[in-house]
Design a protein around this motif. Structure first.
Motif: not given
Length: 227
Positions: A141-163
């Motif tokens: 939560l602190v990381e979200f508030v303090s740092t802007r992140h560029r989320y990857p394409d959802r398909s790439r994120g889902f593949v990594g999480l699924a693996a």
């Protein structure tokens, strides 16, 4: 010192603190928080791979590695580091933190002995339990508030999480096939179809947590740039 410099300094200190705190927790978990041999005799723990069979320990390694990486990016702002940092946060850090924390505390509230028997109080100090099952969510939560992140394409994120999730599911079943003992004993106390539903639910909610993290990041940083 201007406001931006203060923010950068505070972010660096936060990443340093989180990395050190998690490294200490993972080291203590690996080095000292060991169940006695009696646990194997009583078939409470598979006698293989030590702490590397527990999702909280593996998640702790991921979390520690992430904050060390974020700290490295604070010091050397290389685009490749930022891309890797953002991918790891979106794909692993947030889903695993929420999965480990909410699953653990939900089971703890339903039946503590199913997930954290009283005998563990003499092995796992309270601070270690909270670092690996509570603070990881606070840090995210602190990381979200303090740092802007560029989320990857959802398909790439889902593949990594699924693996990762599929890999851990295979990993935990491997111990049962080898020893006849589940990594978490309560899994042996429920019918097979409930166990299948439990595994499926854990995987589904991990993807839900990914989407929640993506939404929170978008809401917090939709009108800003940088970091």
């Amino acid at each position: 010192m201007d406001r931006c410099s203060w923010a950068n300094g505070a972010r660096l200190l936060f990443h340093l603190f989180a990395a050190v705190n998690l490294a200490n927790a993972v080291h203590h978990d690996y080095r000292y928080a060991q169940l006695p041999e009696l646990a194997v005799t009583l078939r409470l723990e598979p006698p293989l791979w030590g702490m590397f069979k527990y999702i909280s320990f593996l998640g702790g390694l991921v979390q520690c590695g992430y904050y060390a990486l974020a700290l490295t990016y604070d010091l050397w702002r290389l685009p490749s580091l930022r891309n890797l940092r953002d991918y790891i946060l979106a794909t692993f850090v947030v889903p695993l933190a929420l999965t480990a924390s909410l699953t653990f505390w939900s089971l703890y509230a339903i039946d503590r002995n199913a997930i954290y028997p009283d005998l563990l109080d003499s092995i796992y100090p309270e601070w270690l339990n909270h670092v690996l099952h509570s603070y990881i969510v606070v840090y995210a939560l602190v990381e979200f508030v303090s740092t802007r992140h560029r989320y990857p394409d959802r398909s790439r994120g889902f593949v990594g999480l699924a693996a990762f999730m599929a890999g851990y599911l295979v990993w935990s079943n491997y111990f049962w096939f080898r020893t006849g003992i589940w990594v978490y004993p309560f899994l042996g106390d429920i019918d097979w179809y409930i166990r299948v539903l439990y595994f499926a639910l854990i995987i589904v909610v991990a993807f839900v947590y990914y989407l929640i993290g993506e939404h929170v990041n978008r809401v917090l940083w939709v009108q800003t740039t940088g970091n």
